[in-house]
Design a protein around this motif. Sequence first.
Motif, short mmCIF file in Angstrom:
data_model
loop_
_atom_site.label_atom_id
_atom_site.label_comp_id
_atom_site.label_asym_id
_atom_site.label_seq_id
_atom_site.Cartn_x
_atom_site.Cartn_y
_atom_site.Cartn_z
N ASN A 10 -14.52 76.36 4.07
CA ASN A 10 -13.15 76.84 4.29
C ASN A 10 -12.11 75.73 4.16
O ASN A 10 -10.97 75.98 3.74
CB ASN A 10 -13.02 77.49 5.67
N VAL A 11 -12.49 74.51 4.56
CA VAL A 11 -11.50 73.42 4.60
C VAL A 11 -11.71 72.36 3.53
O VAL A 11 -10.90 71.44 3.40
CB VAL A 11 -11.50 72.74 5.99
N PHE A 12 -12.77 72.48 2.75
CA PHE A 12 -13.15 71.42 1.81
C PHE A 12 -12.03 71.10 0.82
O PHE A 12 -11.63 69.94 0.66
CB PHE A 12 -14.42 71.81 1.06
N VAL A 13 -11.50 72.09 0.14
CA VAL A 13 -10.46 71.86 -0.88
C VAL A 13 -9.20 71.28 -0.24
O VAL A 13 -8.57 70.37 -0.80
CB VAL A 13 -10.14 73.16 -1.64
N GLU A 14 -8.85 71.78 0.93
CA GLU A 14 -7.68 71.26 1.62
C GLU A 14 -7.87 69.79 1.99
O GLU A 14 -6.93 68.98 1.89
CB GLU A 14 -7.39 72.07 2.89
N PHE A 74 -9.07 71.38 -9.10
CA PHE A 74 -10.11 70.35 -9.12
C PHE A 74 -11.37 70.82 -9.83
O PHE A 74 -11.77 71.98 -9.73
CB PHE A 74 -10.47 69.93 -7.70
N ASP A 75 -12.00 69.87 -10.52
CA ASP A 75 -13.34 70.06 -11.06
C ASP A 75 -14.26 69.15 -10.26
O ASP A 75 -14.25 67.93 -10.43
CB ASP A 75 -13.37 69.69 -12.55
N PHE A 76 -15.05 69.73 -9.35
CA PHE A 76 -15.92 68.94 -8.48
C PHE A 76 -17.30 68.76 -9.11
O PHE A 76 -17.92 69.74 -9.54
CB PHE A 76 -16.08 69.63 -7.12
N GLN A 77 -17.76 67.51 -9.15
CA GLN A 77 -19.09 67.20 -9.67
C GLN A 77 -19.79 66.24 -8.71
O GLN A 77 -19.14 65.41 -8.06
CB GLN A 77 -18.99 66.55 -11.06
N TYR A 78 -21.13 66.37 -8.63
CA TYR A 78 -21.89 65.46 -7.77
C TYR A 78 -21.84 64.04 -8.33
O TYR A 78 -21.99 63.82 -9.53
CB TYR A 78 -23.33 65.92 -7.65
N LEU A 79 -21.66 63.07 -7.44
CA LEU A 79 -21.60 61.67 -7.86
C LEU A 79 -22.92 61.17 -8.43
O LEU A 79 -22.93 60.19 -9.18
CB LEU A 79 -21.17 60.80 -6.68
N SER A 80 -24.01 61.82 -8.09
CA SER A 80 -25.31 61.40 -8.60
C SER A 80 -25.40 61.53 -10.12
O SER A 80 -26.29 60.96 -10.75
CB SER A 80 -26.43 62.22 -7.95
N LYS A 81 -24.47 62.25 -10.73
CA LYS A 81 -24.45 62.42 -12.19
C LYS A 81 -23.86 61.21 -12.90
O LYS A 81 -23.98 61.08 -14.12
CB LYS A 81 -23.61 63.66 -12.58
#
Length: 226
Positions: free
Chosen positions: A36-40, A145-152
Motif C-alpha cells: 500500500n505504501v511502497f510507491v509513495e 516507475f519501472d521497478f526491477q530487482y537489483l540482482s539483475k
Amino acid sequence: MKLSKVIFIVFILLSLFGCIKEKIDELQFEKDVLNNVFVEIVDSIYMDRRVILPPRTLRIEFKTNKEDTIGFHKELKEYWRDRDSIKNDKTRILIGVYDHVTKISPQENEIIIKEINLSDYTYEISKERDEFTVDLAQFKNNKKFDFQYLSKFPPVNVWDLNDKKSYMPVGALGISRIQFNKTKTRGVLSASASCGGGRCGRGFLIIIENKSGKWKIAEVIHTWES
C-alpha cells in the motif's frame, strides 16, 4: 495409547498449527501494508543520478589566470536544458530495488529510539532474522516507475554516476521490515536510497499510519547521508 495422551498430542498439534497460521497471517498483513505504501515511499525518497550532480563551478584559465566565463555559461545552459528535459520526460523511471525486505539494523534502532516514542510499539524479534522478497509484480503497471530487482544489475557501488543514457537504473532503493504499534494503526520502517557509484546515499526513518482504512506516510525522517 491412553485417551488423555491422545488429547494432549492433539492439543499440542493444534497449538502449533495455530501459531504457524498466526505467523503467516501477520506476515501477509505486513506485506499488504508494504504494498500500500511502497510507491509513495519510493516517490518520497528516490535519488536520480541524472539530476543529482550540480553544475560545475567556474574554471580558471591556466595561461591567463582568468575565469573561463564563456565556456562556463555554455556548459551551464546545456546542464539546465538536459535537467529540464529529464524532468519533463514521461518515460518510466527505472529504479533498482534490493530484492529482500530486511531487518532494521542496530544503528537504525538507535536512531528510532531517539526519534520515536516506542512505548506503543511491539518489537518483534522474528523480524531480526526473517526476510521476504519484495513482490515487484504488484507494481508492473505503475505509470511513473519501472521497478526491477537489483540482482539483475552490477553492484550499486560500481555504477557510473555520470551515465544518463544506458538501461541501468537511475537509482537504488532498499526497505526494512515494519514494526507496528499494538493496535496495528501505525508502523515504522527504515529505507535507503542511492544514485550509485558509492558517492551518494541517504537513509530515512519512515512512519506510516492507517487513516480511514488506507495506509499512508505520516512522516519521513532523514537519518544519514554519505
